[in-house]
Design a protein around this motif. Structure first.
Motif, PDB file in Angstrom:
ATOM      1  N   CYS A  13      28.572  48.377  44.169  1.00 15.09           N
ATOM      2  CA  CYS A  13      29.594  48.123  45.191  1.00 15.09           C
ATOM      3  C   CYS A  13      29.509  49.170  46.295  1.00 15.09           C
ATOM      4  CB  CYS A  13      30.987  48.133  44.569  1.00 15.09           C
ATOM      5  SG  CYS A  13      31.312  46.689  43.538  1.00 15.09           S
ATOM      6  N   GLU A  51      30.107  40.978  52.994  1.00 17.43           N
ATOM      7  CA  GLU A  51      30.870  41.163  51.764  1.00 17.43           C
ATOM      8  C   GLU A  51      29.993  41.820  50.704  1.00 17.43           C
ATOM      9  OE1 GLU A  51      33.972  40.662  51.301  1.00 17.43           O
ATOM     10  OE2 GLU A  51      34.580  39.394  52.983  1.00 17.43           O
ATOM     11  N   VAL A  53      28.761  41.560  46.991  1.00 15.82           N
ATOM     12  CA  VAL A  53      28.615  40.632  45.870  1.00 15.82           C
ATOM     13  C   VAL A  53      27.761  41.304  44.807  1.00 15.82           C
ATOM     14  CG1 VAL A  53      27.820  38.366  45.113  1.00 15.82           C
ATOM     15  CG2 VAL A  53      28.793  38.640  47.401  1.00 15.82           C
ATOM     16  N   GLU A  74      33.176  31.842  50.730  1.00 17.38           N
ATOM     17  CA  GLU A  74      33.591  31.626  49.340  1.00 17.38           C
ATOM     18  C   GLU A  74      33.180  30.248  48.831  1.00 17.38           C
ATOM     19  OE1 GLU A  74      37.575  32.531  48.314  1.00 17.38           O
ATOM     20  OE2 GLU A  74      37.356  34.688  48.675  1.00 17.38           O
ATOM     21  N   LEU A  77      29.604  30.755  47.909  1.00 17.04           N
ATOM     22  CA  LEU A  77      29.546  31.547  46.682  1.00 17.04           C
ATOM     23  C   LEU A  77      29.880  30.684  45.469  1.00 17.04           C
ATOM     24  CD1 LEU A  77      29.194  34.271  45.297  1.00 17.04           C
ATOM     25  CD2 LEU A  77      31.597  34.776  45.812  1.00 17.04           C
ATOM     26  N   GLN A  78      30.868  29.799  45.613  1.00 21.04           N
ATOM     27  CA  GLN A  78      31.238  28.914  44.506  1.00 21.04           C
ATOM     28  C   GLN A  78      30.113  27.931  44.195  1.00 21.04           C
ATOM     29  OE1 GLN A  78      34.494  28.943  42.697  1.00 21.04           O
ATOM     30  NE2 GLN A  78      32.900  28.045  41.405  1.00 21.04           N
ATOM     31  N   PHE A  88      33.185  33.764  39.600  1.00 20.50           N
ATOM     32  CA  PHE A  88      33.298  35.008  40.360  1.00 20.50           C
ATOM     33  C   PHE A  88      34.759  35.417  40.440  1.00 20.50           C
ATOM     34  CE2 PHE A  88      33.912  31.884  43.748  1.00 20.50           C
ATOM     35  CZ  PHE A  88      34.942  32.442  44.490  1.00 20.50           C
ATOM     36  N   LYS A  90      37.270  38.358  42.665  1.00 18.33           N
ATOM     37  CA  LYS A  90      37.299  39.307  43.768  1.00 18.33           C
ATOM     38  C   LYS A  90      38.310  40.403  43.477  1.00 18.33           C
ATOM     39  CE  LYS A  90      38.118  39.698  48.750  1.00 18.33           C
ATOM     40  NZ  LYS A  90      38.548  39.004  49.985  1.00 18.33           N
ATOM     41  N   CYS A  94      34.660  44.420  45.573  1.00 19.50           N
ATOM     42  CA  CYS A  94      33.542  43.486  45.660  1.00 19.50           C
ATOM     43  C   CYS A  94      33.877  42.163  44.986  1.00 19.50           C
ATOM     44  CB  CYS A  94      32.304  44.097  45.011  1.00 19.50           C
ATOM     45  SG  CYS A  94      32.522  44.409  43.233  1.00 19.50           S
ATOM     46  N   TYR A  95      32.932  41.224  45.120  1.00 17.99           N
ATOM     47  CA  TYR A  95      32.952  39.977  44.357  1.00 17.99           C
ATOM     48  C   TYR A  95      32.053  40.182  43.138  1.00 17.99           C
ATOM     49  CZ  TYR A  95      35.060  37.401  48.269  1.00 17.99           C
ATOM     50  OH  TYR A  95      35.896  36.948  49.254  1.00 17.99           O
TER      51      TYR A  95
END
Length: 414
Positions: A13, A51, A53, A74, A77-78, A88, A90, A94-95
């Motif tokens: 992170c 971001e 991740v 997002e 990401l999903q 995931f 948050k 971080c994610y």
């Protein structure tokens, strides 16, 4: 090990945080991934969106293929997580991406726990209906609380609660009427039932036949002939009703009926040292019946039936009882109010008898001329009649109606 993983995540992170400048969470992702390693895809969208991740150790070596254009971060990401069965979460740094399974050290970070109280089902039975995927996220709470504890990511938790809501519905009740009749073959009067005449066939409706304070329904020639034969045997005294219970149970719950007697016998033994060991053994005899009803979608009833009929017919050399046992198991489907006739459970018992003239039969040498021994066989047939009926829902009255009835009753008593 868990501390090492958490430290690694924190370092990653910090690394991503120091490498990304002027992060904008509203950034849209436009990119094309063609058989791209999932970890590389996560790094790419993280840089584009500004971001952090971090994939944990549960993210394996697999590829993703996506064609993205102005897609929210997002959402992308999903999509990447769904392609590999990952989740995931948050936090402020971080994610975190990983598998939301109990074997993952980060499982608690991906999941939330919630207890769902059941109204109409048993928690210990409910957990058995979930498939292997959902079963890892649920467990039954205490028997007194009757709750299902869900520990899962939000999307999976919502799916589990939807399944529970669909299953946890008020169950219909089924009244089961049973008659166990034993018919004895008497010389000169044969009332044994014919189980071969006629074949089961569906008619337009259920006809009824009444006897012995019971009303039975039938839809085929075989059932009708058997019912008429039973009625005749009872009227002529060559048959007896061994049991005639009426049980009410819920859809999917087993009903058990038992009628008979329990006898205790001494089965003491002596060990090599001469010590006597006392023991009483319980022997049960009579009629037992297990019935598991399940309602079908078309209103018919599926029944799993196991009758067990046992009788004490004598004793062994050790003084223990000899039992004659008749049992069967069957599963079938019937209409509401239709009678199932189960039979052909024949039993043949041989009995010996001795007759003699008083005094003369006991004389030596010539006594045999004044006494005789005979052996006879007693043949019986057991018929089990089962009639299931769906109990209509009880209509509930409002509290106003109930109170008015109560006031009227009190007024009449005055």
């Amino acid at each position: 090990m868990k501390r090492l993983i958490l430290c690694s995540i924190a370092l990653l992170c910090l690394f991503f945080g120091s490498s990304v400048v002027n992060a904008d969470p509203a950034t849209k992702i436009t990119n094309v991934f063609q058989d791209t390693d999932i970890r590389q895809a996560l790094v790419t969208i993280a840089v584009q969106a500004g971001e952090n991740v971090v994939p944990d150790s549960s993210v394996g070596n697999m590829t993703v293929t996506l064609d993205l254009k102005d897609a929210p971060f997002e959402v992308v990401l999903q999509m990447i997580c769904d392609s590999g069965g990952y989740s995931f979460i948050k936090d402020e740094h971080c994610y975190l991406v990983g598998q939301a399974v109990p074997t993952n050290p980060n499982f608690d970070r991906f999941c939330t726990s919630e207890a769902v109280k059941l109204k109409n089902s048993e928690a210990c039975e409910m957990v058995k209906v979930f498939n292997q995927f959902y079963a890892q996220y649920v467990k039954a709470g205490g028997t007194r609380e009757n709750v299902i504890v869900i520990s899962a990511p939000q999307r999976i938790s919502q799916a589990i609660k939807k399944i529970i809501q669909e299953i946890d519905q008020p169950k219909r009740q089924i009244e089961i009427e049973v008659m166990a009749v034993e018919i004895q073959k008497v010389k000169g009067r044969d009332f044994m039932l014919d189980w071969t005449e006629g074949r089961p066939g569906v008619s337009g409706g259920i006809e009824t036949l009444s006897f012995a304070n019971f009303v039975f329904g039938y839809t085929n020639t075989l059932s009708k002939n058997v019912l008429i034969g039973l009625k005749s045997a009872l009227q002529n005294g060559v048959a007896r009703v061994r049991a005639n219970p009426r049980i009410t149970t819920m859809d999917g719950y087993e009903a058990l009926f038992s009628s008979g007697q329990e006898d205790y016998f001494d089965t003491s033994s002596q060990n090599p040292n001469g010590w006597q060991t006392g023991k009483l053994e319980k022997i049960e005899s009579g009629v037992k019946l297990k019935i598991l009803p399940r309602l079908a979608e078309n209103g018919e009833i599926n029944l799993c039936i196991t009758p067990d009929v046992s009788d004490v017919i004598g004793k062994t050399e050790q003084g223990l009882p000899r039992l004659n046992v008749r049992t069967m198991t069957t599963t079938l489907r019937v209409k509401d109010g239709e009678t199932i006739v189960m039979g052909g459970m024949l039993s043949e018992i041989s009995r010996s008898s001795k007759k003699k003239l008083p005094i003369l039969g006991d004389l030596p040498l010539i006594g045999f001329a004044f006494r005789s021994n005979s052996t006879s066989a007693i043949v019986t047939d057991m018929a089990i009649l089962v009639t299931p009926r769906i109990v209509n829902d009880l209509t509930t009255r409002t509290s106003v109606e109930a109170n008015s009835d109560l006031l009227e009753a009190v007024g009449e008593r005055r």
